[in-house]
Design a protein around this motif. Structure first.
Motif, PDB file in Angstrom:
ATOM      1  N   ALA A   1       0.843  -1.206   0.000  1.00  0.00           N
ATOM      2  CA  ALA A   1       0.000   0.000   0.000  1.00  0.00           C
ATOM      3  C   ALA A   1       0.875   1.250   0.000  1.00  0.00           C
ATOM      4  N   TYR A   2       1.929   1.255   0.809  1.00  0.00           N
ATOM      5  CA  TYR A   2       2.832   2.401   0.839  1.00  0.00           C
ATOM      6  C   TYR A   2       3.619   2.523  -0.465  1.00  0.00           C
ATOM      7  N   ARG A   3       3.978   1.411  -1.051  1.00  0.00           N
ATOM      8  CA  ARG A   3       4.791   1.453  -2.279  1.00  0.00           C
ATOM      9  C   ARG A   3       4.034   2.085  -3.444  1.00  0.00           C
ATOM     10  N   TYR A   4       2.747   1.756  -3.558  1.00  0.00           N
ATOM     11  CA  TYR A   4       1.979   2.212  -4.715  1.00  0.00           C
ATOM     12  C   TYR A   4       0.943   3.290  -4.380  1.00  0.00           C
ATOM     13  N   GLY A   5       0.820   3.645  -3.116  1.00  0.00           N
ATOM     14  CA  GLY A   5      -0.167   4.645  -2.742  1.00  0.00           C
ATOM     15  C   GLY A   5      -1.586   4.122  -2.870  1.00  0.00           C
ATOM     16  N   LEU A   6      -1.841   2.941  -2.316  1.00  0.00           N
ATOM     17  CA  LEU A   6      -3.150   2.293  -2.427  1.00  0.00           C
ATOM     18  C   LEU A   6      -3.969   2.469  -1.158  1.00  0.00           C
ATOM     19  N   TYR A   7      -5.291   2.331  -1.304  1.00  0.00           N
ATOM     20  CA  TYR A   7      -6.229   2.294  -0.182  1.00  0.00           C
ATOM     21  C   TYR A   7      -6.153   3.552   0.686  1.00  0.00           C
ATOM     22  N   GLY A   8      -5.901   4.700   0.063  1.00  0.00           N
ATOM     23  CA  GLY A   8      -5.862   5.952   0.797  1.00  0.00           C
ATOM     24  C   GLY A   8      -4.552   6.227   1.511  1.00  0.00           C
ATOM     25  N   VAL A   9      -3.562   5.363   1.325  1.00  0.00           N
ATOM     26  CA  VAL A   9      -2.253   5.546   1.943  1.00  0.00           C
ATOM     27  C   VAL A   9      -1.355   6.308   0.966  1.00  0.00           C
ATOM     28  N   GLU A  10      -0.643   7.329   1.453  1.00  0.00           N
ATOM     29  CA  GLU A  10       0.278   8.066   0.590  1.00  0.00           C
ATOM     30  C   GLU A  10       1.537   7.241   0.327  1.00  0.00           C
ATOM     31  N   LYS A  11       2.086   7.394  -0.877  1.00  0.00           N
ATOM     32  CA  LYS A  11       3.310   6.682  -1.217  1.00  0.00           C
ATOM     33  C   LYS A  11       4.423   7.073  -0.263  1.00  0.00           C
ATOM     34  N   ASP A  12       5.164   6.067   0.208  1.00  0.00           N
ATOM     35  CA  ASP A  12       6.279   6.303   1.128  1.00  0.00           C
ATOM     36  C   ASP A  12       7.237   5.133   0.981  1.00  0.00           C
ATOM     37  N   ASN A  13       8.334   5.341   0.249  1.00  0.00           N
ATOM     38  CA  ASN A  13       9.270   4.251  -0.014  1.00  0.00           C
ATOM     39  C   ASN A  13       9.916   3.714   1.260  1.00  0.00           C
ATOM     40  N   ASP A  14      10.177   4.592   2.214  1.00  0.00           N
ATOM     41  CA  ASP A  14      10.808   4.133   3.460  1.00  0.00           C
ATOM     42  C   ASP A  14       9.881   3.195   4.223  1.00  0.00           C
ATOM     43  N   GLU A  15       8.600   3.578   4.335  1.00  0.00           N
ATOM     44  CA  GLU A  15       7.631   2.715   5.015  1.00  0.00           C
ATOM     45  C   GLU A  15       7.404   1.428   4.229  1.00  0.00           C
ATOM     46  N   ALA A  16       7.355   1.544   2.918  1.00  0.00           N
ATOM     47  CA  ALA A  16       7.176   0.354   2.079  1.00  0.00           C
ATOM     48  C   ALA A  16       8.316  -0.627   2.303  1.00  0.00           C
ATOM     49  N   PHE A  17       9.535  -0.102   2.277  1.00  0.00           N
ATOM     50  CA  PHE A  17      10.704  -0.966   2.475  1.00  0.00           C
ATOM     51  C   PHE A  17      10.673  -1.613   3.859  1.00  0.00           C
ATOM     52  N   LYS A  18      10.348  -0.841   4.893  1.00  0.00           N
ATOM     53  CA  LYS A  18      10.336  -1.373   6.258  1.00  0.00           C
ATOM     54  C   LYS A  18       9.412  -2.576   6.392  1.00  0.00           C
ATOM     55  N   TRP A  19       8.181  -2.431   5.898  1.00  0.00           N
ATOM     56  CA  TRP A  19       7.208  -3.502   6.075  1.00  0.00           C
ATOM     57  C   TRP A  19       7.452  -4.682   5.134  1.00  0.00           C
ATOM     58  N   LEU A  20       7.849  -4.392   3.905  1.00  0.00           N
ATOM     59  CA  LEU A  20       8.138  -5.494   2.983  1.00  0.00           C
ATOM     60  C   LEU A  20       9.350  -6.288   3.438  1.00  0.00           C
ATOM     61  N   LYS A  21      10.344  -5.599   4.012  1.00  0.00           N
ATOM     62  CA  LYS A  21      11.536  -6.290   4.517  1.00  0.00           C
ATOM     63  C   LYS A  21      11.159  -7.229   5.663  1.00  0.00           C
ATOM     64  N   LYS A  22      10.297  -6.763   6.563  1.00  0.00           N
ATOM     65  CA  LYS A  22       9.862  -7.612   7.672  1.00  0.00           C
ATOM     66  C   LYS A  22       9.164  -8.868   7.154  1.00  0.00           C
ATOM     67  N   ALA A  23       8.295  -8.678   6.158  1.00  0.00           N
ATOM     68  CA  ALA A  23       7.568  -9.824   5.606  1.00  0.00           C
ATOM     69  C   ALA A  23       8.490 -10.740   4.809  1.00  0.00           C
ATOM     70  N   ALA A  24       9.402 -10.162   4.031  1.00  0.00           N
ATOM     71  CA  ALA A  24      10.338 -10.962   3.241  1.00  0.00           C
ATOM     72  C   ALA A  24      11.252 -11.782   4.141  1.00  0.00           C
ATOM     73  N   ASP A  25      11.623 -11.230   5.290  1.00  0.00           N
ATOM     74  CA  ASP A  25      12.453 -11.979   6.242  1.00  0.00           C
ATOM     75  C   ASP A  25      11.723 -13.202   6.775  1.00  0.00           C
TER      76      ASP A  25
ATOM     77  N   LEU B   1       9.852  -6.524  -2.682  1.00  0.00           N
ATOM     78  CA  LEU B   1      11.105  -5.979  -2.166  1.00  0.00           C
ATOM     79  C   LEU B   1      12.195  -6.069  -3.230  1.00  0.00           C
ATOM     80  N   GLY B   2      12.177  -7.159  -3.987  1.00  0.00           N
ATOM     81  CA  GLY B   2      13.121  -7.288  -5.093  1.00  0.00           C
ATOM     82  C   GLY B   2      12.970  -6.173  -6.110  1.00  0.00           C
ATOM     83  N   LEU B   3      11.724  -5.810  -6.405  1.00  0.00           N
ATOM     84  CA  LEU B   3      11.490  -4.698  -7.338  1.00  0.00           C
ATOM     85  C   LEU B   3      12.030  -3.387  -6.781  1.00  0.00           C
ATOM     86  N   MET B   4      11.910  -3.197  -5.482  1.00  0.00           N
ATOM     87  CA  MET B   4      12.445  -1.972  -4.873  1.00  0.00           C
ATOM     88  C   MET B   4      13.971  -1.935  -4.968  1.00  0.00           C
ATOM     89  N   TYR B   5      14.604  -3.067  -4.734  1.00  0.00           N
ATOM     90  CA  TYR B   5      16.059  -3.138  -4.883  1.00  0.00           C
ATOM     91  C   TYR B   5      16.459  -2.918  -6.347  1.00  0.00           C
TER      92      TYR B   5
END
Length: 327
Positions: free
Chosen positions: A67-91, A101-105
């Motif tokens: 949601a943070y990566r693409y600005g979905l569901y009323g959430v503003e785009k935020d790459n830092d927040e996107a990375f934080k949560w995707l990294k936790k899930a990818a781990d 997360l691979g696409l972000m890298y």
């Protein structure tokens, strides 16, 4: 025919996510699990998802990160927040999170670009994927093809690129179908086969892929004995409508020399040149330098020719050298 510069938007929502967003039950319903619970990822509620993400549920972390990566569901785009949560899930080895997360890298969004890390994540996701996760991979296969084509994060290998493009194409990714057309057209990683290339281009072009439309248009005029200007214009205008700079150049030259629409043709060449399309820059440079078709402006012509020469256009290099000019 020179290979056209590939353009892929880092903000384009992946195929698997588009499918979910467009699926009514994903957006509006709480889909029950076989055991009577609710799939976390199917609840469109940011507060709920954040609570579950903070509790450590990888599905919610992926939902929130995406949601943070693409600005979905009323959430503003935020790459830092996107990375934080995707990294936790990818781990936690969440397949969707590893893909995202691979696409972000790959793009260097929220962190320095690191194609090697991107590829490692993608291959790990693919290795543990199952039939239910195939929809995630159409775009990942495409990017693996790009990586092997470009030598980005891996050793350049056209045959390996073709392998991944075929996997992606089988899952409906039109960009991969177009890339297969290019490889068969050029004989790059496969035996050259223009008929097979044309079939791939037609399939992708009819589906709306701009690069395939461009190549298909070019194929209709490359053989003087079988030229079809109408089909060339049809497909090139479709590619130009999608703002493909190389299509502006081809159309511009055709308007000038075939249709005698000089003003429209020059406007298209100028549009292409603004996008740094090298052939348009070279052609405009020659015209300004020699005063052909347009009023002569030697200084502007030299400047354009030097720019095109540095971009590797031999005609521009030759024109400068013939006139004792450096580039």
């Amino acid at each position: 025919m020179d290979r056209v510069k590939r353009y892929v938007s880092e903000n384009e929502v992946p195929l698997f996510l588009r499918a979910k967003i467009e699926t009514e039950e994903f957006v509006n319903e709480q889909m029950p699990t076989p055991k009577g619970g609710v799939y976390i990822g199917c609840i469109k509620d940011v507060v709920y998802q954040r609570e579950k993400a903070e509790e450590g549920f990888s599905e919610a972390q992926t939902w929130l990160g995406t949601a943070y990566r693409y600005g979905l569901y009323g959430v503003e785009k935020d790459n830092d927040e996107a990375f934080k949560w995707l990294k936790k899930a990818a781990d936690q080895k969440n397949i969707e999170a590893q893909c995202e997360l691979g696409l972000m890298y790959y793009y260097g969004k929220g962190m320095p670009k690191n194609a090697e890390k991107a590829i490692k994540l993608w291959l790990e996701a693919i290795d543990k994927g199952n039939a239910d996760s195939y929809e995630y991979f159409s775009r990942i296969y495409l990017f693996l093809g790009y990586s092997y084509d470009d030598g980005d994060g891996v050793k350049k290998n056209s045959k390996e690129a073709v392998k991944w493009y075929k996997k992606s194409a089988e899952l409906g990714e039109l960009g991969a179908v177009a890339e297969l057309g290019i490889h068969y057209y050029e004989g790059d990683g496969v035996v050259k086969d223009e008929e097979k290339a044309k079939k791939y281009f037609i399939k992708a072009a009819e589906g709306g892929d701009a690069i395939a439309q461009y190549y298909l248009g070019c194929m209709y005029v490359e053989n003087e004995d079988e030229m079809d200007i109408e089909k060339f214009l049809y497909w090139m205008e479709k590619a130009a409508a999608q703002k493909l700079a190389a299509a502006y150049t081809q159309l511009g030259m055709s308007y000038i020399f075939d249709l005698e629409k000089v003003t429209e043709g020059l406007e298209l060449l100028e549009k292409a040149a603004k996008e740094d399309e090298p052939h348009a820059i070279a052609f405009l440079g020659i015209m300004y330098y020699k005063g052909e078709i347009i009023e002569r402006n030697e200084a502007k012509g030299i400047k354009l020719l030097q720019k095109a020469a540095k971009l590797g256009i031999e005609e521009a290099q030759g024109t400068l050298e013939e006139n004792g000019l450096s580039w």
